[in-house]
Design an enzyme around this catalytic site. Structure first.
Site, PDB file in Angstrom:
ATOM      1  N   GLU A  74       0.810  -1.108  -0.074  1.00 49.02           N
ATOM      2  CA  GLU A  74       0.044   0.102  -0.033  1.00 49.02           C
ATOM      3  C   GLU A  74       0.889   1.121   0.171  1.00 49.02           C
ATOM      4  O   GLU A  74       1.735   1.470   0.970  1.00 49.02           O
ATOM      5  CB  GLU A  74      -0.938   0.038   1.313  1.00 49.02           C
ATOM      6  CG  GLU A  74      -2.020   1.259   1.207  1.00 49.02           C
ATOM      7  CD  GLU A  74      -2.697   1.218   2.549  1.00 49.02           C
ATOM      8  OE1 GLU A  74      -2.648   0.297   3.567  1.00 49.02           O
ATOM      9  OE2 GLU A  74      -3.349   2.096   3.114  1.00 49.02           O
ATOM     10  N   ASP A 103      -4.753  10.732   9.345  1.00 51.68           N
ATOM     11  CA  ASP A 103      -3.540   9.988   9.761  1.00 51.68           C
ATOM     12  C   ASP A 103      -2.841  10.490  10.983  1.00 51.68           C
ATOM     13  O   ASP A 103      -2.970  11.951  11.346  1.00 51.68           O
ATOM     14  CB  ASP A 103      -2.290  10.208   8.576  1.00 51.68           C
ATOM     15  CG  ASP A 103      -2.545   9.121   7.457  1.00 51.68           C
ATOM     16  OD1 ASP A 103      -2.346   7.965   7.542  1.00 51.68           O
ATOM     17  OD2 ASP A 103      -2.874   9.658   6.249  1.00 51.68           O
TER      18      ASP A 103
END
Lengths: 410, 265
Positions: B50, B61
């Site tokens: 990924e 995030d």
């Protein structure tokens, strides 16, 4: 007419969008929460009990209705009949409190036990901390570390009101990064937390809900201008960062095509310099903080799609996005958007102080700076209502520094 | 390229283990080294890579990946650069399926049609956009599907059964299940209810990989027992940052090998 009836006349988004703009571009974790919020808002906005609670607080606590003041000397200078909608006289000194009262009442109805918010200049943070104290809810405010330094007085106000202020060190350390951090908090504590967004930005239903709550500005102004002159105004003028005070003033007038709607963005050092926050004037369509709207974003290969730094002397307009309903009004031509520089805003602030004895916020000064142009388009008998969104006390250090060293942004 | 991703999960299942999905940020610590890191990770046993496209406003995030993205942006990493990088990895012979991870604005600004064309040409198997929930994803999924590139839907602890039931039409090569409410790398992963994994698997007719908060081989082993795949991101990103740039490929590969060994059932 009751408030619920007046609100029911305002445009509703279709499928979460105003035209092609808006939507829900957020993490899956938040989708159920914004779905819950949408259901709660749809129920509240048509509920007379909700509005009687909000309206009572707006009257007794905020001090509404705010005055619509005929600015005679300013009118003579610009050559039109200028009325000022005095949101600066609200408790906490700006229009931000209108939205915070409404969302706090909603948060309590939804059983949420904790408020979070982002803030740039600190006005929305102060308004949120204020309603948190009023409602006895714990409150955490995210503020870019740079803004914490620039707006230390507002940080102290929030702390006195019992809020916890988190300086945000990531990215550009300004409003957009504060909003990122508030989203991170919300995604982590989504069960019990109410995210009180301060502008007509963010994912649906925020742009809709905040505009409805701020529409008290325009709903009052419409009644007041009829009482004063017996007819509709020719133009409305308001500054636009995220765009909540402009959306609140414009929304009740949107159906009357004879009323010009003029939003004024921050041109910073000048749109041509690239150091500005004129999102609708010089940006393009993109996706930021949950909605599709105009954004300031790079398009070259090296920085493709990265969000650009915004710049304005006014921290409240220093944001690289704008509410999706403004994007729709721009696309349809219903509203016009101008941009005024830091220097023009400063000159307008001085002009309003000199002619009317009113010290407005630097954000608001951008709207004042567009008055000559708008006046020319409506003529000397034309009626203009200006959204006087906030008072200038918070900006006195910035203004003093700028006046002593012209051309330098503190 | 749904097939290559499906095969990766089927191969792992055939070997009685969960698939390892290894997240890395493109351009961290710099563009060239990040290519070497990905290559080393592929050789060390990752079943799926990924690859994160750095973004200025990564609101889903946590601090580790935020800083990785800032480092990458400082080194000139970009969406076009990430597409070129995947093409370069394919030229180097990396056959591991690659999922491009990111936020929607860079893709939107490039234009979804142009992005789909370039993603296909580069050899990208699927795209995962954290700010395109299933309600908004069609505007990207449709042009990607026309080029044979899949989208990876996300399911969260807060996702309702009604939302999970809507996964079926995506024909996703796998579904990414977020193990906790929060941002990447923020806290230890909570135990996941096997019945919930099964419900997602049944609804999507696809394998389920679990991510967020999985850092060590012991964590990975716990999730391998219930899920079809395990995603590790922040722990690998921390290895990239945990020493000289030149040593990053070896440091990350060592952890990937250890994680890979822990995934047997």
């Amino acid at each position: 007419m009751s408030t619920a009836d007046e609100i029911a006349r305002l445009v509703e988004p279709t499928g979460g969008r105003f035209g092609e703009f808006g939507g829900q571009y957020v993490a899956e974790t938040l989708m159920p929460a914004i779905g819950e919020l949408e259901v709660a808002w749809r129920a509240a906005r048509s509920d007379p009990d909700f509005w009687s609670e909000v309206d009572a607080l707006l009257e007794d606590y905020v001090g509404r209705p705010s005055r619509l003041y005929r600015a005679a000397r300013l009118s003579a200078e610009v050559g039109a009949q200028v009325f000022l909608k005095r949101e600066d006289l609200n408790h906490t000194g700006a229009h931000k409190i209108n939205n915070c009262i409404g969302q706090a009442v909603l948060a309590r109805r939804m059983g949420k036990r904790r408020l979070i918010a982002e803030t740039g200049a600190g006005q929305h943070g102060v308004a949120t901390a204020t309603v948190a104290a009023l409602f006895a809810l714990p409150c955490e405010i995210y503020m870019g570390a740079e803004d914490v330094v620039r707006q230390s007085l507002n940080v102290e106000r929030m702390r006195l009101l019992g809020a916890t202020v988190h300086p945000v060190e990531s990215g550009t350390r300004t409003l957009k990064d504060a909003m990122n951090e508030a989203l991170r908090d919300w995604v982590t504590n989504v069960g019990d937390t109410f995210y009180l967004i301060g502008s007509v930005a963010g994912p649906h239903p925020y742009p809709w809900m905040v505009r409805d709550l701020q529409s008290v500005i325009g709903r009052e102004a419409m009644a007041q201008i009829y009482a004063a002159v017996g007819r509709m105004p020719d133009a409305l003028v308001a500054c636009v960062g995220g765009g909540s005070n402009a959306a609140g003033l414009f929304a009740p007038f949107v159906d009357d095509e004879n009323v010009k709607l003029v939003g004024v963005e921050a041109a910073g050092d000048g749109v041509e310099t690239g150091r500005h926050a004129a999102t609708l004037t010089a940006g393009r369509v993109g996706v930021l903080h949950g909605s599709k709207s105009y954004v300031l974003t790079h398009e070259d290969d090296e920085r493709m799609g990265q969000i650009a730094h915004a710049h304005s002397i006014s921290a409240g307009l220093d944001y690289p996005g704008v509410g999706p309903e403004h994007a729709a009004w721009k696309a349809s031509g219903r509203a016009t958007y101008l941009a005024r520089t830091d220097d023009q805003a400063l000159a307008a602030l001085e002009r309003l102080a000199r002619t009317e004895g009113i010290l407005c916020a630097l954000e608001t000064a951008h709207a004042i700076a567009a008055l000559d142009e708008v006046a020319a388009s409506v003529g000397k008998d034309g009626i203009i209502i200006v959204g006087l969104s906030g008072r200038g006390d918070k900006d006195m250090v910035t203004v003093a520094q700028r006046r002593s060293t012209p051309g330098q942004v503190p | 390229m749904t097939a290559r991703l499906r095969e990766a999960f089927e191969r792992a299942a055939g070997e009685k283990r969960a698939a390892l999905v290894a997240y890395l940020t493109f351009g961290d610590p710099n563009v060239q080294t990040s290519l070497d890191v990905v290559e080393a990770v592929a050789k060390a046993g990752a079943d799926v890579i990924e690859l994160g496209v750095p973004y200025s406003d990564p609101s889903a995030d946590g601090p580790s990946i935020q800083r990785a993205m800032e480092r990458a942006l400082d080194r000139g990493a970009s969406l076009p650069g990430a597409l070129d990088a995947v093409a370069e990895l394919r030229r180097r012979g990396v056959e591991t399926p690659i999922v491009l991870f990111g936020y929607y604005n860079p893709i939107f600004v490039m234009g979804v049609e142009r992005f789909a064309e370039r993603a296909h040409a580069a050899g990208i198997d699927a795209v995962l956009t954290v700010d395109l929930p299933i309600d908004e994803i069609a505007e990207l999924a449709t042009p990607l599907a026309a080029k044979g590139v899949a989208v990876i839907p996300l399911v969260a602890p807060t996702s309702t059964p009604a939302r999970i039931a809507r996964l079926a039409p995506f024909n996703a090569p796998f579904v990414y299940y977020i193990s906790l409410t929060g941002v990447t790398g923020s806290k230890a992963a909570a135990p996941v209810d096997p019945a919930r994994i099964q419900m997602i698997r049944d609804a999507a007719q696809a394998p389920v990989a679990v991510g967020f908060g999985i850092r060590t081989p012991a964590d990975a082993a716990r999730f391998a027992a219930v899920a079809d795949g395990v995603v590790v991101g922040t722990a690998l990103v921390d290895q990239v940052a945990g020493g000289d740039a030149s040593g990053a490929p070896a440091r990350v590969a060592e952890l990937v090998a250890a994680l890979s060994r822990a995934l047997g059932r």
